[in-house]
Write an enzyme that holds these catalytic residues in place. Structure first.
Site, PDB file in Angstrom:
ATOM      1  N   LEU A 151       0.925  -1.038  -0.082  1.00 54.49           N
ATOM      2  CA  LEU A 151      -0.019  -0.027   0.102  1.00 54.49           C
ATOM      3  C   LEU A 151       0.865   1.078   0.065  1.00 54.49           C
ATOM      4  O   LEU A 151       2.039   1.282   0.859  1.00 54.49           O
ATOM      5  CB  LEU A 151      -0.704  -0.030   1.445  1.00 54.49           C
ATOM      6  N   ASP A 152       0.493   2.333  -0.792  1.00 53.00           N
ATOM      7  CA  ASP A 152       1.509   3.508  -0.963  1.00 53.00           C
ATOM      8  C   ASP A 152       1.460   4.189   0.404  1.00 53.00           C
ATOM      9  O   ASP A 152       0.558   3.924   1.424  1.00 53.00           O
ATOM     10  CB  ASP A 152       1.125   4.244  -2.190  1.00 53.00           C
ATOM     11  N   PHE A 153       2.280   5.184   0.450  1.00 53.63           N
ATOM     12  CA  PHE A 153       2.275   5.924   1.822  1.00 53.63           C
ATOM     13  C   PHE A 153       1.115   6.675   2.077  1.00 53.63           C
ATOM     14  O   PHE A 153       0.795   6.824   3.423  1.00 53.63           O
ATOM     15  CB  PHE A 153       3.251   7.136   1.400  1.00 53.63           C
ATOM     16  N   ASN A 154       0.166   7.124   1.206  1.00 54.73           N
ATOM     17  CA  ASN A 154      -1.276   7.739   1.863  1.00 54.73           C
ATOM     18  C   ASN A 154      -2.253   6.770   1.639  1.00 54.73           C
ATOM     19  O   ASN A 154      -3.472   7.202   1.752  1.00 54.73           O
ATOM     20  CB  ASN A 154      -1.291   8.842   0.751  1.00 54.73           C
ATOM     21  N   THR A 155      -2.021   5.438   1.538  1.00 53.75           N
ATOM     22  CA  THR A 155      -3.257   4.541   1.572  1.00 53.75           C
ATOM     23  C   THR A 155      -3.330   3.882   2.782  1.00 53.75           C
ATOM     24  O   THR A 155      -2.238   3.415   3.380  1.00 53.75           O
ATOM     25  CB  THR A 155      -2.938   3.570   0.331  1.00 53.75           C
TER      26      THR A 155
END
Length: 276
Positions: A140-144
């Site tokens: 999952l990316d940093f903002n997810t």
């Protein structure tokens, strides 16, 4: 705060398989054959990497069994001493059940052990393993935010992540405004990204308040930032993104952000039976 186990299984229910008819045991005076495992499979199950990575490691001569340099095709079992450098790998009489951990990732954490920027890592929150390491199933990316699954078994990780198994990923998505019927059709029939075509297998309106609107989407692949890029391709920006399901595992509502729980033996065996 660490949550050790859920009150209810986090795995989706499926009908039980029919039991095979019972058979009478066959008596014999011979000693049972020693249990052995293919070396690359055994090392992968210990969370040291994928089978292919373990095959490459064996080919370099870095693995030994009972003091002898291992080669592809070697097997090992209880009593054998396996070494990778100074590290000793223990083999039990029965294949160990993998450890499976569910983690509710908050925004602001990376799914990596090393980050040049020094940002917080999801691995900082996980319990320590002595003889193996946690493998993140998907990213999952940093903002997810949302569900991350960890295991110490490379074979299980590969079974859940490899594209040929088409494991579903389900997300809750918030955007500014609402999708038109044309845009919904576009997202489910296919949009063009830099790395190929992408389409949701399911897209449903979940309502919202004010200018914010929520949707539920399902994908059968896990390209980098795929959900965000699909909405960007039709001119929309995702303001919140949360993974709520990966394959047969839902994110349990009891796990708050930054908390984890480990599946117990019954839940782990159920997961293994569901994914074959």
């Amino acid at each position: 705060m660490k949550v050790k186990r859920p009150l209810r299984p986090a795995i989706k229910k499926t009908p039980s398989a029919e039991r095979a008819p019972s058979q009478k045991p066959v008596t014999t005076h011979d000693e049972p054959p020693a249990v052995t495992f293919k070396l690359q499979k055994l090392l992968a199950q210990k969370g040291l990497g994928s089978r292919r990575e373990m095959e490459e490691l064996i080919a370099t001569g870095a693995v030994s069994v009972n003091g002898k340099t291992a080669t592809l095709g070697d097997r090992a079992g209880p009593g054998d001493v396996i070494r990778i450098g100074r590290r000793v790998i223990r083999v039990h009489a029965e294949a160990d059940l993998p450890k499976v951990l569910l983690y509710h990732k908050p925004e602001g954490e990376i799914v990596s052990r090393d980050d040049p920027e020094g940002r917080p890592s999801v691995f900082d929150r996980l319990p320590h393993l002595r003889s193996s390491k946690w493998i993140a199933i998907g990213r999952l990316d940093f903002n997810t935010s949302g569900l991350l699954i960890f295991t110490n078994d490379g074979t299980l990780a590969n079974r859940l992540m490899h594209p040929r198994f088409e494991m579903e990923r389900e997300y809750a998505v918030r955007i500014l405004g609402e999708l038109s019927e044309e845009q919904m059709e576009q997202l489910t029939t296919g949009v063009t990204l830099d790395d190929g075509e992408a389409a949701f297998t399911y897209l449903a309106d979940q309502g919202g308040e004010g200018s914010n609107h929520w949707y539920r989407v399902i994908l059968k692949e896990g390209k980098n930032r795929e959900v965000r890029r699909m909405f960007e391709a039709i001119g929309l920006t995702v303001s919140r993104l949360m993974r709520v399901r990966f394959g047969p595992i839902n994110l349990p509502p009891r796990i708050k952000r930054g908390q984890w729980l480990e599946l117990d033996e019954k839940e782990t065996r159920r997961l293994l039976s569901l994914i074959g």
